[in-house]
Design a protein around this motif. Structure first.
Motif, PDB file in Angstrom:
ATOM      1  N   VAL A  73      62.068  -5.099  53.200  1.00 38.53           N
ATOM      2  CA  VAL A  73      61.369  -5.207  51.924  1.00 38.53           C
ATOM      3  C   VAL A  73      60.463  -3.988  51.794  1.00 38.53           C
ATOM      4  O   VAL A  73      59.606  -3.738  52.635  1.00 38.53           O
ATOM      5  N   LEU A  74      60.701  -3.237  50.757  1.00 41.91           N
ATOM      6  CA  LEU A  74      59.931  -2.027  50.469  1.00 41.91           C
ATOM      7  C   LEU A  74      59.002  -2.333  49.299  1.00 41.91           C
ATOM      8  O   LEU A  74      59.460  -2.592  48.184  1.00 41.91           O
ATOM      9  N   GLY A  75      57.704  -2.352  49.551  1.00 39.45           N
ATOM     10  CA  GLY A  75      56.720  -2.600  48.504  1.00 39.45           C
ATOM     11  C   GLY A  75      56.138  -1.289  48.028  1.00 39.45           C
ATOM     12  O   GLY A  75      55.637  -0.508  48.831  1.00 39.45           O
ATOM     13  N   LEU A  76      56.237  -1.036  46.746  1.00 39.02           N
ATOM     14  CA  LEU A  76      55.685   0.186  46.157  1.00 39.02           C
ATOM     15  C   LEU A  76      54.509  -0.186  45.270  1.00 39.02           C
ATOM     16  O   LEU A  76      54.689  -0.733  44.188  1.00 39.02           O
ATOM     17  N   GLU A  77      53.335   0.111  45.752  1.00 37.31           N
ATOM     18  CA  GLU A  77      52.101  -0.201  45.043  1.00 37.31           C
ATOM     19  C   GLU A  77      51.776   0.945  44.088  1.00 37.31           C
ATOM     20  O   GLU A  77      51.876   2.115  44.459  1.00 37.31           O
ATOM     21  N   GLU A  78      51.380   0.612  42.874  1.00 36.98           N
ATOM     22  CA  GLU A  78      51.002   1.614  41.867  1.00 36.98           C
ATOM     23  C   GLU A  78      52.052   2.723  41.748  1.00 36.98           C
ATOM     24  O   GLU A  78      51.791   3.883  42.015  1.00 36.98           O
ATOM     25  N   ILE A  79      53.249   2.329  41.353  1.00 39.11           N
ATOM     26  CA  ILE A  79      54.370   3.264  41.283  1.00 39.11           C
ATOM     27  C   ILE A  79      54.069   4.452  40.370  1.00 39.11           C
ATOM     28  O   ILE A  79      54.530   5.558  40.626  1.00 39.11           O
ATOM     29  N   ASN A  80      53.251   4.250  39.357  1.00 36.11           N
ATOM     30  CA  ASN A  80      52.946   5.353  38.430  1.00 36.11           C
ATOM     31  C   ASN A  80      52.279   6.526  39.151  1.00 36.11           C
ATOM     32  O   ASN A  80      52.730   7.663  39.039  1.00 36.11           O
ATOM     33  N   ILE A  81      51.212   6.250  39.907  1.00 32.66           N
ATOM     34  CA  ILE A  81      50.537   7.352  40.589  1.00 32.66           C
ATOM     35  C   ILE A  81      51.330   7.814  41.810  1.00 32.66           C
ATOM     36  O   ILE A  81      51.241   8.977  42.193  1.00 32.66           O
ATOM     37  N   THR A  82      52.105   6.921  42.388  1.00 36.99           N
ATOM     38  CA  THR A  82      52.941   7.321  43.518  1.00 36.99           C
ATOM     39  C   THR A  82      53.976   8.340  43.057  1.00 36.99           C
ATOM     40  O   THR A  82      54.168   9.374  43.697  1.00 36.99           O
ATOM     41  N   TYR A  83      54.627   8.060  41.949  1.00 43.01           N
ATOM     42  CA  TYR A  83      55.625   8.966  41.383  1.00 43.01           C
ATOM     43  C   TYR A  83      55.005  10.337  41.109  1.00 43.01           C
ATOM     44  O   TYR A  83      55.529  11.369  41.518  1.00 43.01           O
ATOM     45  N   GLN A  84      53.865  10.345  40.424  1.00 37.06           N
ATOM     46  CA  GLN A  84      53.203  11.600  40.069  1.00 37.06           C
ATOM     47  C   GLN A  84      52.749  12.368  41.304  1.00 37.06           C
ATOM     48  O   GLN A  84      52.941  13.581  41.404  1.00 37.06           O
ATOM     49  N   SER A  85      52.128  11.672  42.252  1.00 35.24           N
ATOM     50  CA  SER A  85      51.601  12.375  43.425  1.00 35.24           C
ATOM     51  C   SER A  85      52.719  12.883  44.329  1.00 35.24           C
ATOM     52  O   SER A  85      52.595  13.958  44.919  1.00 35.24           O
ATOM     53  N   LEU A  86      53.823  12.135  44.439  1.00 35.04           N
ATOM     54  CA  LEU A  86      54.965  12.622  45.230  1.00 35.04           C
ATOM     55  C   LEU A  86      55.517  13.914  44.646  1.00 35.04           C
ATOM     56  O   LEU A  86      55.765  14.871  45.378  1.00 35.04           O
ATOM     57  N   ASN A  87      55.714  13.941  43.347  1.00 35.82           N
ATOM     58  CA  ASN A  87      56.265  15.137  42.719  1.00 35.82           C
ATOM     59  C   ASN A  87      55.293  16.316  42.771  1.00 35.82           C
ATOM     60  O   ASN A  87      55.703  17.450  43.030  1.00 35.82           O
ATOM     61  N   SER A  88      53.998  16.061  42.555  1.00 40.51           N
ATOM     62  CA  SER A  88      53.006  17.134  42.663  1.00 40.51           C
ATOM     63  C   SER A  88      52.964  17.690  44.077  1.00 40.51           C
ATOM     64  O   SER A  88      52.945  18.911  44.283  1.00 40.51           O
ATOM     65  N   TRP A  89      52.938  16.805  45.058  1.00 44.85           N
ATOM     66  CA  TRP A  89      52.931  17.224  46.459  1.00 44.85           C
ATOM     67  C   TRP A  89      54.170  18.067  46.771  1.00 44.85           C
ATOM     68  O   TRP A  89      54.072  19.120  47.397  1.00 44.85           O
ATOM     69  N   TRP A  90      55.342  17.603  46.325  1.00 51.11           N
ATOM     70  CA  TRP A  90      56.597  18.313  46.579  1.00 51.11           C
ATOM     71  C   TRP A  90      56.561  19.719  45.982  1.00 51.11           C
ATOM     72  O   TRP A  90      56.929  20.698  46.630  1.00 51.11           O
TER      73      TRP A  90
END
Length: 172
Positions: A63-80
């Protein structure tokens, strides 16, 4: 197995203390976890293909829980982009999430996604993500959000009562 990707770093802190729970907080960790889960989905799907359709292995559930997907998506792409010198493009973990949503359910890899105004742009790079979400739990929604996510279900007036929500299943 339980894996939590929590960009806010403290949203599900009680889970972080449970032995065996993997808790990823920063973009590099989250990206690595998503890629690792996708690699496991690929491994399981290849193994299932070798068994044939009549006898599938009984895998332990992930089970993969993704908390606050909105900021996770943005921060992953910015970091990348910052760490790899790209002007645009999606982090590999975002592509991995899209693949997990498309191919994980049959091999017992399930996702629980939490976010505000979640749409296919936020959930996955290709836009396939919302099609593969089997159940939506909505609270404090407006008619436009209902129309987009409930896809043909009769309108349910939201309540202001604390804790009230509505679950929508099988949207197709």
């Amino acid at each position: 197995f339980a894996i939590v990707a929590d960009r806010k770093e403290f949203s599900q802190r009680g889970l972080a203390e449970i032995p065996g729970v993997i808790y990823a907080r920063d973009p590099a960790e989250i990206n690595s976890v998503l890629i690792a889960v996708w690699e496991e989905v690929e491994r399981r799907n290849k193994e299932c293909a070798s068994f044939g359709l009549k006898r599938l292995p009984d895998y332990p559930r992930i089970v993969l829980g993704l908390e606050e997907i909105n900021i996770t998506y943005q921060s992953l792409n910015s970091w990348w982009r910052q760490n790899n010198g790209y002007q645009k493009g999606l982090a590999p973990g975002i592509y991995a999430l899209d693949q997990i949503l498309c191919a994980g359910r049959q091999v017992k890899v399930n996702c629980i996604i939490e976010g505000q105004d979640v749409n296919n742009r936020v959930v996955s790079g290709s836009g396939a993500g919302t099609v593969n979400i089997d159940e939506w739990i909505l609270a404090n929604y407006d008619p436009n959000t209902w129309k987009r996510l409930a896809m043909g279900h009769e309108w349910v007036q939201p309540s202001s009562h604390p804790g009230w929500c509505v679950a929508i299943r099988n949207r197709q």
